[in-house]
Design a protein around this motif. Structure first.
Motif, PDB file in Angstrom:
ATOM      1  N   PHE A 129       0.856  -1.188   0.000  1.00 29.32           N
ATOM      2  CA  PHE A 129       0.000   0.000   0.000  1.00 29.32           C
ATOM      3  C   PHE A 129       0.894   1.241   0.000  1.00 29.32           C
ATOM      4  CE2 PHE A 129      -2.738  -3.333   1.528  1.00 29.32           C
ATOM      5  CZ  PHE A 129      -3.981  -3.024   1.010  1.00 29.32           C
ATOM      6  N   ALA A 131       1.557   5.467  -2.191  1.00 31.27           N
ATOM      7  CA  ALA A 131       1.032   6.567  -3.006  1.00 31.27           C
ATOM      8  C   ALA A 131       2.214   7.356  -3.550  1.00 31.27           C
ATOM      9  CB  ALA A 131       0.121   7.476  -2.192  1.00 31.27           C
ATOM     10  N   TRP A 163      -2.862   4.691  -3.313  1.00 29.68           N
ATOM     11  CA  TRP A 163      -3.909   5.545  -2.751  1.00 29.68           C
ATOM     12  C   TRP A 163      -3.911   6.922  -3.401  1.00 29.68           C
ATOM     13  CZ3 TRP A 163      -3.843   4.589   3.288  1.00 29.68           C
ATOM     14  CH2 TRP A 163      -4.414   3.331   3.533  1.00 29.68           C
ATOM     15  N   ASP A 188      -8.052   4.639  -5.454  1.00 31.14           N
ATOM     16  CA  ASP A 188      -8.250   5.955  -4.837  1.00 31.14           C
ATOM     17  C   ASP A 188      -8.941   5.839  -3.480  1.00 31.14           C
ATOM     18  OD1 ASP A 188      -8.882   8.532  -4.162  1.00 31.14           O
ATOM     19  OD2 ASP A 188      -9.677   9.073  -6.120  1.00 31.14           O
ATOM     20  N   ILE A 189      -8.219   6.197  -2.425  1.00 30.11           N
ATOM     21  CA  ILE A 189      -8.745   6.069  -1.065  1.00 30.11           C
ATOM     22  C   ILE A 189      -9.920   7.002  -0.809  1.00 30.11           C
ATOM     23  CG2 ILE A 189      -7.126   7.751  -0.129  1.00 30.11           C
ATOM     24  CD1 ILE A 189      -7.039   6.179   2.437  1.00 30.11           C
ATOM     25  N   LYS A 195     -12.657   2.310  -0.253  1.00 29.31           N
ATOM     26  CA  LYS A 195     -11.602   3.174   0.282  1.00 29.31           C
ATOM     27  C   LYS A 195     -10.214   2.587   0.015  1.00 29.31           C
ATOM     28  CE  LYS A 195     -14.447   5.053   4.015  1.00 29.31           C
ATOM     29  NZ  LYS A 195     -14.563   5.239   5.472  1.00 29.31           N
ATOM     30  N   GLY A 196     -10.033   2.054  -1.169  1.00 30.20           N
ATOM     31  CA  GLY A 196      -8.730   1.517  -1.530  1.00 30.20           C
ATOM     32  C   GLY A 196      -8.290   0.382  -0.636  1.00 30.20           C
ATOM     33  N   LYS A 198      -8.613   0.154   2.383  1.00 32.61           N
ATOM     34  CA  LYS A 198      -8.128   0.698   3.655  1.00 32.61           C
ATOM     35  C   LYS A 198      -8.822   0.058   4.849  1.00 32.61           C
ATOM     36  CE  LYS A 198      -7.769   5.099   6.170  1.00 32.61           C
ATOM     37  NZ  LYS A 198      -8.608   4.769   7.330  1.00 32.61           N
TER      38      LYS A 198
END
Length: 245
Positions: A129, A131, A163, A188-189, A195-196, A198
């Motif tokens: 995970f 970005a 994310w 995309d969170i 929420k990706g 998450k």
């Protein structure tokens, strides 16, 4: 201001250390006050609100969170903050080391549909995970490349789950960091329905690395909110799996 103006004297260094230590002491006092309030006010809506910060940032253990929550009055458990805590507890349990990895299906950078179930009984999977805007994420990229190069042929797959909310920034980062030799997913969170991933994987900060074995069981959580260490510990784990056995 003295530091900003170039003062590197021992006196200024000691003063900074003193201020920092005072801050840490105040923070511990604040936590003690909050914990005391939570434990002695099971009928207050403020209790799950306060608890949310500590549990969400993994400063409060799962066992302690469950203990606090179970003591809350029913109306507090069923409140907005109470339900949020409950959902976090469930997700934390379902994505902890030793649990079956939550299933998902995503489309990768090349338009290929990938599902975690595709790798069962075939490969170990490392979920990364990250970005493009996350500096620590990109700092460990060379280490991940090293892992992939050494263990991919032995049965390791890597799925990088971004994310980012800007697809261009994401694709440019993938190209610049040269990580398009493994799976890359844009999750995309802020807008994705999940929420990706998450919540599903109970991730509170990135980078986060989750190792899943061939049976689909989570066998390690590393970096960020991981309980099992950093990428060096992960490297040692993979060595034991693929080399030392």
């Amino acid at each position: 201001k003295a530091r900003e103006n170039g003062d590197t004297s021992i006196a200024i260094k000691n003063k900074r250390t003193e201020i920092w230590n005072n801050y840490l002491e105040c923070r511990e006092q604040s936590k003690h006050i909050d914990y005391t309030f939570i434990s002695t006010h099971p009928d207050s809506y403020l209790s799950p609100y306060l608890m949310g910060y500590y549990f969400g940032s993994r400063k409060l253990s799962l066992d302690s969170a469950e203990l606090f929550f179970n003591r809350f009055h029913k109306k507090i458990q069923n409140s907005g903050f109470g339900r949020s805590i409950y959902d976090q507890i469930i997700n934390r349990k379902l994505s902890a080391t030793g649990s079956a990895a939550p299933m998902f299906s995503k489309t990768d950078m090349n338009g290929k549909e990938i599902s975690l179930s595709l790798f069962k009984d075939k490969s170990y999977v490392l979920l990364d995970f990250w970005a493009s805007w996350c500096i620590p994420c990109r700092e460990i990229t060379p280490r991940l490349q090293e892992l992939y190069q050494k263990f991919h042929s032995k049965g390791l797959e890597v799925i990088s789950i971004s994310w980012d909310s800007d697809k261009k920034a994401w694709t440019e980062a993938v190209a610049k960091d040269e990580i398009n030799n493994w799976y890359n997913v844009f999750a995309d969170i802020f807008h994705a329905p999940d929420k990706g991933l998450k919540d599903k994987y109970a991730i509170t900060s990135i980078p986060a690395l989750i190792l899943i074995d061939k049976e689909g069981i989570i066998i390690g959580r590393y970096r960020g909110d991981g309980e099992d260490g950093d990428e060096t510990v992960l490297y040692d784990k993979l060595n034991k799996i693929f080399v030392d056995r």
